[in-house]
Design an enzyme around this catalytic site. Structure first.
Site, mmCIF file in Angstrom:
data_model
loop_
_atom_site.group_PDB
_atom_site.id
_atom_site.type_symbol
_atom_site.label_atom_id
_atom_site.label_comp_id
_atom_site.label_asym_id
_atom_site.label_seq_id
_atom_site.Cartn_x
_atom_site.Cartn_y
_atom_site.Cartn_z
ATOM 1 N N ASN A 9 0.866 -1.182 0.000
ATOM 2 C CA ASN A 9 0.000 0.000 0.000
ATOM 3 C C ASN A 9 0.902 1.231 0.000
ATOM 4 O OD1 ASN A 9 -1.767 2.077 0.582
ATOM 5 N ND2 ASN A 9 -2.323 1.330 2.625
ATOM 6 N N TRP A 10 0.958 1.906 -1.147
ATOM 7 C CA TRP A 10 1.891 3.032 -1.276
ATOM 8 C C TRP A 10 1.347 4.322 -0.670
ATOM 9 C CZ3 TRP A 10 4.021 2.450 -7.024
ATOM 10 C CH2 TRP A 10 4.668 1.207 -7.114
ATOM 11 N N LYS A 11 0.117 4.285 -0.239
ATOM 12 C CA LYS A 11 -0.516 5.457 0.419
ATOM 13 C C LYS A 11 -0.319 6.731 -0.425
ATOM 14 C CE LYS A 11 -0.026 3.192 4.841
ATOM 15 N NZ LYS A 11 0.070 3.320 6.279
ATOM 16 N N HIS A 94 -9.326 0.720 5.348
ATOM 17 C CA HIS A 94 -8.019 0.886 6.001
ATOM 18 C C HIS A 94 -8.204 1.766 7.238
ATOM 19 C CE1 HIS A 94 -3.926 2.177 6.747
ATOM 20 N NE2 HIS A 94 -3.538 1.114 6.076
ATOM 21 N N GLU A 96 -6.636 4.173 8.334
ATOM 22 C CA GLU A 96 -6.513 5.618 8.083
ATOM 23 C C GLU A 96 -7.811 6.178 7.513
ATOM 24 O OE1 GLU A 96 -2.881 5.300 5.846
ATOM 25 O OE2 GLU A 96 -1.853 4.712 7.693
ATOM 26 N N GLU A 166 -5.117 -5.571 10.735
ATOM 27 C CA GLU A 166 -4.103 -4.543 10.948
ATOM 28 C C GLU A 166 -4.371 -3.840 12.275
ATOM 29 O OE1 GLU A 166 -2.275 -3.220 6.997
ATOM 30 O OE2 GLU A 166 -4.067 -2.025 7.291
ATOM 31 N N GLY A 172 2.599 1.705 10.896
ATOM 32 C CA GLY A 172 3.542 2.807 10.734
ATOM 33 C C GLY A 172 4.251 3.195 12.023
ATOM 34 N N SER A 212 3.654 -2.759 10.363
ATOM 35 C CA SER A 212 5.116 -2.775 10.472
ATOM 36 C C SER A 212 5.738 -4.109 10.057
ATOM 37 C CB SER A 212 5.549 -2.376 11.892
ATOM 38 O OG SER A 212 5.079 -1.074 12.193
ATOM 39 N N GLY A 234 4.831 1.097 4.891
ATOM 40 C CA GLY A 234 6.146 1.741 4.748
ATOM 41 C C GLY A 234 7.175 0.940 3.976
#
Ligand code: PEP
Length: 249
Positions: A9-11, A94, A96, A166, A172, A212, A234
């Site tokens: 996931n490159w966000k 997600h 976020e 998650e 992160g 992570s 990340g």
């Protein structure tokens, strides 16, 4: 031998040129990788990255989508637009999106049903906050996210759904759930799915762990019986950190 599902996931990172460069490197370095691999660039880079990964073993994913097919929904991206670009999977719910943009289980479920309707494989993200875990509410929170997220999903469609566990406190932060802790939550998710869809469906459900994940913990996590892959944030932003995760065995 089972194959694992490794998703990056490159966000909100990378320009189009940077995304193309990373996708090109991954395409070359993962050409012989036997796992199922997905990369999810930003919307702006999807069409350029689609050209790079077309015909390769890397699937193109999106990080989100709107809950409607089309219409007056300023700022949203439709499932039809994603499909048109060759997107095969979409990350939904997600943490976020849930915590910064207040997405509810109901909204996530509408998106999930719409993705399935159009043949796009959803990755349904679930996970508890530290406060919820410490308040002994993990099963209540994750169980609700699973049940509400899957509402209305027919048994035949479940095979196209992946669940990503998650824990919010691990995303992160550099903190990872221990393989044992993660496996226990995955087993709980499987139990919930078994109650809804039966034993065979629960057994074959793909459950990724995210939080992570790095090259040095990927193998221990995926050695656990209930962990079928990884959703990587990340460490998916560079080939040197993502490739060893996808090639963890
Ligand atoms: C994620 O955002 O889905 C994630 C797991 O991030 P990270 O790997 O950076 O913890």
């Amino acid at each position: 031998m089972r194959s694992y599902y490794i998703a990056g996931n490159w966000k909100m990172h990378k320009t189009v040129a940077e995304s193309v460069a990373l996708a090109t490197e991954l395409k070359d370095k993962l050409a012989s990788c036997g796992e199922k691999v997905l990369i999810a660039p930003a919307f702006t880079a999807l069409s350029a990255v689609a050209v790079v990964v077309k015909g390769t073993n890397i699937m193109l994913g999106a990080q989100n989508m709107g809950p409607e097919e089309q219409g007056a929904h300023t700022g949203e991206v439709s499932v039809l637009m994603l499909k048109d670009l060759g997107v095969r999977a979409v990350i939904l719910g997600h943490s976020e999106r849930r915590h910064s943009y207040f997405e509810t289980d109901e909204l996530v479920n509408r998106k999930l049903l719409l993705a399935l309707k159009h043949g796009i494989e959803p990755i349904l993200c679930v996970g508890e906050t530290l406060e919820e875990r410490e308040g002994n509410r993990l099963e209540e929170v994750v169980g609700t996210q699973v049940r509400k997220g899957l509402t209305g999903v027919a048994a035949v469609e479940l095979a196209k759904v992946t669940i990503a566990y998650e824990p919010v406190w691990a995303i992160g932060t550099g903190k990872t759930a221990t393989p044992e802790d993660a496996d226990a939550v995955h087993a709980f998710i499987r139990k919930e799915v078994k109650a809804l869809y039966g034993e065979a469906a629960a057994k074959s459900l793909c459950i990724q762990y995210g939080g992570s994940v790095k090259a040095d913990n990927a193998a221990q996590l995926m050695a656990k019986p209930n962990i079928d892959g990884a959703l990587v944030g990340g460490a998916s932003l560079k080939a040197e950190t993502f490739v060893p995760i996808a090639r963890f065995r």
